[in-house]
Motif scaffolding. Structure first.
Motif, PDB file in Angstrom:
ATOM      1  N   ARG A 104     126.576  -4.661 -37.742  1.00  0.00           N
ATOM      2  CA  ARG A 104     125.098  -5.279 -37.748  1.00  0.00           C
ATOM      3  C   ARG A 104     124.873  -6.066 -38.956  1.00  0.00           C
ATOM      4  O   ARG A 104     124.124  -7.092 -38.960  1.00  0.00           O
ATOM      5  CB  ARG A 104     124.251  -3.994 -37.859  1.00  0.00           C
ATOM      6  CG  ARG A 104     123.352  -3.930 -36.495  1.00  0.00           C
ATOM      7  CD  ARG A 104     122.433  -2.922 -36.447  1.00  0.00           C
ATOM      8  NE  ARG A 104     123.020  -1.912 -36.003  1.00  0.00           N
ATOM      9  CZ  ARG A 104     123.061  -0.352 -36.726  1.00  0.00           C
ATOM     10  NH1 ARG A 104     122.469  -0.354 -37.765  1.00  0.00           N
ATOM     11  NH2 ARG A 104     123.998   0.401 -36.162  1.00  0.00           N
ATOM     12  N   SER A 105     125.282  -5.765 -40.217  1.00  0.00           N
ATOM     13  CA  SER A 105     124.927  -6.636 -41.555  1.00  0.00           C
ATOM     14  C   SER A 105     125.711  -7.929 -41.585  1.00  0.00           C
ATOM     15  O   SER A 105     125.525  -8.771 -42.187  1.00  0.00           O
ATOM     16  CB  SER A 105     125.425  -5.896 -42.914  1.00  0.00           C
ATOM     17  OG  SER A 105     126.679  -5.862 -42.957  1.00  0.00           O
ATOM     18  N   GLY A 106     126.941  -7.980 -40.869  1.00  0.00           N
ATOM     19  CA  GLY A 106     127.793  -9.136 -40.728  1.00  0.00           C
ATOM     20  C   GLY A 106     128.781  -9.122 -41.807  1.00  0.00           C
ATOM     21  O   GLY A 106     129.526 -10.267 -41.822  1.00  0.00           O
ATOM     22  N   ILE A 107     128.829  -7.978 -42.372  1.00  0.00           N
ATOM     23  CA  ILE A 107     129.889  -7.931 -43.558  1.00  0.00           C
ATOM     24  C   ILE A 107     131.439  -7.803 -42.796  1.00  0.00           C
ATOM     25  O   ILE A 107     132.636  -8.165 -43.703  1.00  0.00           O
ATOM     26  CB  ILE A 107     129.694  -6.840 -44.688  1.00  0.00           C
ATOM     27  CG1 ILE A 107     130.427  -7.128 -45.988  1.00  0.00           C
ATOM     28  CG2 ILE A 107     129.968  -5.589 -44.111  1.00  0.00           C
ATOM     29  CD1 ILE A 107     129.907  -6.421 -47.099  1.00  0.00           C
ATOM     30  N   THR A 154     134.363 -10.412 -43.154  1.00  0.00           N
ATOM     31  CA  THR A 154     134.154 -11.823 -43.056  1.00  0.00           C
ATOM     32  C   THR A 154     134.034 -12.707 -44.122  1.00  0.00           C
ATOM     33  O   THR A 154     134.138 -13.820 -44.288  1.00  0.00           O
ATOM     34  CB  THR A 154     132.638 -11.820 -42.421  1.00  0.00           C
ATOM     35  OG1 THR A 154     131.844 -11.293 -43.413  1.00  0.00           O
ATOM     36  CG2 THR A 154     132.592 -11.237 -40.969  1.00  0.00           C
TER      37      THR A 154
END
Lengths: 111, 111
Positions: free
Chosen positions: A58-61, A76
DNA sequence: TGAAGACTTGAAGAGTTCTTCAACTCTACA
DNA sequence: TGTAGAGTTGAAGAACTCTTCAAGTCTTCA
């Protein structure tokens, strides 16, 4: 500096604030890994790991990509490694400080 | 890698995970500051700030010294600045990624 | 098709964290 | 001495987070 920015930074650090999530990020530094491997390395309930992976996603990490029946996770950004490195250094400093206090306390004890 | 170490790292990041605490650390990068100044800059209830300062103190990332009737806070390590710098970079990457998704979504919308 | 394996998701309960309000400590100085 | 100012602390309640268990989706392959 605007509040929302501090809010975003705080959420970012909270996202990192769980032992399993830290461990996952560290494991992914060596390259993408299927859930199966993470599970084997970490050794907790699958659903619990899945919940933590969801937080990271969800955080995109991290990103998740399905490959057949397995799901592969990857970082990422390479900057994560540096972040963890610097954090390790700061944390080492804090623990060293606590140790120093402990030593002084023991010194007093002996007197 | 031992669990307790991941636990310690997680606690470290959780300690950073609050907007007021982040703000305090950023303010202290310019040098030690009395509570009065922090309070004026941040603008929350004194007791609430005090509670957040207590969290920072307990972790050892700041020290408090009394000077007459005021209490002055200071960072214990210069590495904190670098940590925040790297964190900013990673966070910027995450937000950029989210923005990219948003752009794609809007693109779809228009089609 | 349908059974099995690999993950994910939802709900419920326990444990944390944060804010607020009131009370308290400590220092200065009238 | 005693009053005021500066911070801190404790208690209570609201709001989150994590774990577990059960049920769900998706993909392969018999």
């Amino acid at each position: 500096m605007p509040l929302p920015l501090h809010q975003a930074k705080a959420e970012f650090f909270r996202m990192l604030g769980h032992p399993v999530r830290i461990r996952v990020l560290e494991l992914l530094q060596d390259g993408p890994k299927p859930v199966r491997d993470l599970l084997a390395d970490i050794g907790i309930e699958a659903s619990s790991l899945s919940a933590q992976l969801a937080v990271l996603r969800r955080s995109g990490i991290v990103t998740a990509t399905r490959d057949g029946t397995t799901v592969v996770y990857a970082l990422t950004s390479d900057d994560v490694a540096e972040l963890l490195r610097v954090a390790r250094r700061v944390l080492a400093g804090l623990l060293a400080g606590q140790n120093e206090l402990l030593a002084m306390l023991r010194e007093e004890e002996r007197a």
